[in-house]
Design an enzyme around this catalytic site. Structure first.
Site, mmCIF file in Angstrom:
data_model
loop_
_atom_site.group_PDB
_atom_site.id
_atom_site.type_symbol
_atom_site.label_atom_id
_atom_site.label_comp_id
_atom_site.label_asym_id
_atom_site.label_seq_id
_atom_site.Cartn_x
_atom_site.Cartn_y
_atom_site.Cartn_z
ATOM 1 N N GLU A 244 5.010 -11.194 -7.454
ATOM 2 C CA GLU A 244 6.748 -10.614 -7.553
ATOM 3 C C GLU A 244 7.498 -11.385 -7.600
ATOM 4 O O GLU A 244 8.707 -11.979 -8.027
ATOM 5 C CB GLU A 244 6.666 -9.132 -6.832
ATOM 6 C CG GLU A 244 6.135 -7.686 -7.517
ATOM 7 C CD GLU A 244 5.135 -6.948 -6.636
ATOM 8 O OE1 GLU A 244 5.477 -7.638 -5.627
ATOM 9 O OE2 GLU A 244 4.579 -6.411 -7.022
ATOM 10 N N GLY B 201 -1.133 -3.384 -1.093
ATOM 11 C CA GLY B 201 0.040 -3.234 -1.557
ATOM 12 C C GLY B 201 0.110 -1.532 -1.033
ATOM 13 O O GLY B 201 -0.158 -1.243 -0.075
ATOM 14 N N GLY B 202 0.328 -0.652 -2.040
ATOM 15 C CA GLY B 202 0.022 0.494 -2.738
ATOM 16 C C GLY B 202 -0.024 1.467 -1.230
ATOM 17 O O GLY B 202 0.235 1.816 -0.703
ATOM 18 N N GLY C 130 -0.830 -3.023 -8.719
ATOM 19 C CA GLY C 130 0.434 -1.559 -8.557
ATOM 20 C C GLY C 130 0.464 -0.909 -10.277
ATOM 21 O O GLY C 130 0.572 -0.158 -9.802
ATOM 22 N N TRP D 66 3.666 -4.508 2.867
ATOM 23 C CA TRP D 66 4.884 -3.473 2.272
ATOM 24 C C TRP D 66 5.498 -3.480 1.324
ATOM 25 O O TRP D 66 6.475 -2.298 0.245
ATOM 26 C CB TRP D 66 4.846 -2.785 3.664
ATOM 27 C CG TRP D 66 4.187 -1.887 4.606
ATOM 28 C CD1 TRP D 66 2.897 -2.836 4.441
ATOM 29 C CD2 TRP D 66 4.571 -1.848 5.923
ATOM 30 N NE1 TRP D 66 2.442 -2.193 5.593
ATOM 31 C CE2 TRP D 66 3.714 -1.991 6.197
ATOM 32 C CE3 TRP D 66 5.961 -1.697 6.501
ATOM 33 C CZ2 TRP D 66 3.408 -1.251 8.037
ATOM 34 C CZ3 TRP D 66 5.598 -1.277 8.197
ATOM 35 C CH2 TRP D 66 4.435 -0.374 8.501
ATOM 36 N N GLU E 152 -4.453 -12.464 -6.567
ATOM 37 C CA GLU E 152 -3.858 -11.476 -6.343
ATOM 38 C C GLU E 152 -3.861 -11.790 -8.318
ATOM 39 O O GLU E 152 -2.530 -11.767 -8.953
ATOM 40 C CB GLU E 152 -2.672 -11.576 -6.091
ATOM 41 C CG GLU E 152 -2.904 -10.834 -4.438
ATOM 42 C CD GLU E 152 -1.906 -9.871 -4.180
ATOM 43 O OE1 GLU E 152 -2.448 -9.005 -3.819
ATOM 44 O OE2 GLU E 152 -0.631 -10.176 -3.858
HETATM 45 P P1 13P Z 1 -1.252 -3.135 -4.914
HETATM 46 O O1 13P Z 1 -1.907 -2.468 -4.073
HETATM 47 O O2 13P Z 1 -0.087 -1.490 -4.940
HETATM 48 O O3 13P Z 1 -1.735 -3.131 -6.732
HETATM 49 O O4 13P Z 1 -1.105 -4.130 -4.477
HETATM 50 C C1 13P Z 1 -0.874 -5.596 -4.847
HETATM 51 C C2 13P Z 1 -0.727 -6.756 -3.835
HETATM 52 O O5 13P Z 1 0.270 -6.771 -4.690
HETATM 53 C C3 13P Z 1 -0.844 -7.036 -2.814
HETATM 54 O O6 13P Z 1 0.395 -8.407 -1.735
#
Ligand code: 13P
Length: 249
Positions: A97, A234-235, A173, A10, A167
């Site tokens: 991140e 993620g999103g 994102g 999240w 990833e």
């Molecule tokens: P998104 O699915 O928003 O691209 O993010 C991926 C992510 O960093 C999951 O840890």
């Protein structure tokens, strides 16, 4: 057989009230049965409340980061024991991140991996290359260094039980997903790297996820690949109906 695992990261979203509402909805959606193990990773402040709602359900709880000491004068940090106490079974370690904005290195990631396992948490180790690294043809070199660094000093048995999330940074994102072939190729490379370091048994058991713009529309194709055992979302994990469609791919 590796049981697929789909986890929602999240990130820095959702208050306590929003978390409780979302996990309640997810619990109902997943109650009908999902073929994958389902995990949600809310922010620290909402972990305990999420754990209360999820207790006894099929949905697992994970944190997004942790420190490697169990207690002490480390202002602002959260320990593995605290995560266990709040109801967590999983913890994401080394997300790009964290590496990008909070100066995490393969060395700190390795310390966190060891501490998580020692506390009985299952780490979800994140690795992945940047766009520049991919374009330079360095994907395997970069991912190989990250995997070796993170797993240094762990036992074959420990590695068999962890989750690794591939990833690619350029797919996070951005709406730009790696093709299922490219994603699978790197996941296979990670499995071969684990085999070389820890043997065939660990490599055969470790679960490897893909993460980066996973959506209901692309999950099926990704999950059909031989070396992709799940997704780190993620999103698309922030809304119950969407995440529900992903876990029931
Ligand atoms: P998104 O699915 O928003 O691209 O993010 C991926 C992510 O960093 C999951 O840890």
């Amino acid at each position: 057989m590796r049981k697929p695992i789909i986890a929602g990261n999240w990130k820095m979203h959702k208050t306590v009230a929003e978390t409780v509402a979302l996990v309640q909805e997810l619990k109902t959606l997943v109650a009908g049965g999902a073929q994958a193990e389902v995990v949600v990773c809310p922010p620290f402040t909402a972990l305990y409340s999420a754990g209360q709602v999820l207790a006894g359900s099929a949905i697992g709880l994970g944190a997004q980061d942790m420190y490697w000491e169990n207690q002490g004068a480390y202002t602002g940090e959260v320990s593995p024991l605290m995560l266990k106490d709040a109801g967590c079974r999983y913890v994401i370690i080394g997300h790009s991140e964290r590496r990008q904005y909070f100066a995490e290195t393969d060395d700190t990631v390795n310390k966190k991996m060891k501490a998580a396992l020692e506390a009985g948490l299952i780490p979800i180790l994140c690795v992945g290359e940047t766009l520049g690294e991919r374009e330079a043809g360095d994907t395997e070199k970069i991912v190989g260094v990250q995997v070796r660094g993170a797993l240094h000093g762990l036992s074959a048995e420990q590695v068999a039980g962890i989750v690794i999330a591939y990833e690619p940074v350029w797919a996070i994102g951005t709406g730009r997903t790696a093709s299922s072939e490219d994603a699978n190729a790197v996941c296979s490379f990670i499995r071969r790297t684990v085999a070389g370091l820890f043997g065939a048994k660990s490599a055969g058991e470790v679960r490897i996820q893909y993460g980066g713009s996973v959506k209901p529309e692309n999950i099926g194709e990704l999950m059909a690949k031989s070396d992709i055992d799940g997704a780190l979302v993620g999103g698309a994990s922030l809304e119950a109906a969407t995440f529900g469609r992903i876990v029931k791919y």
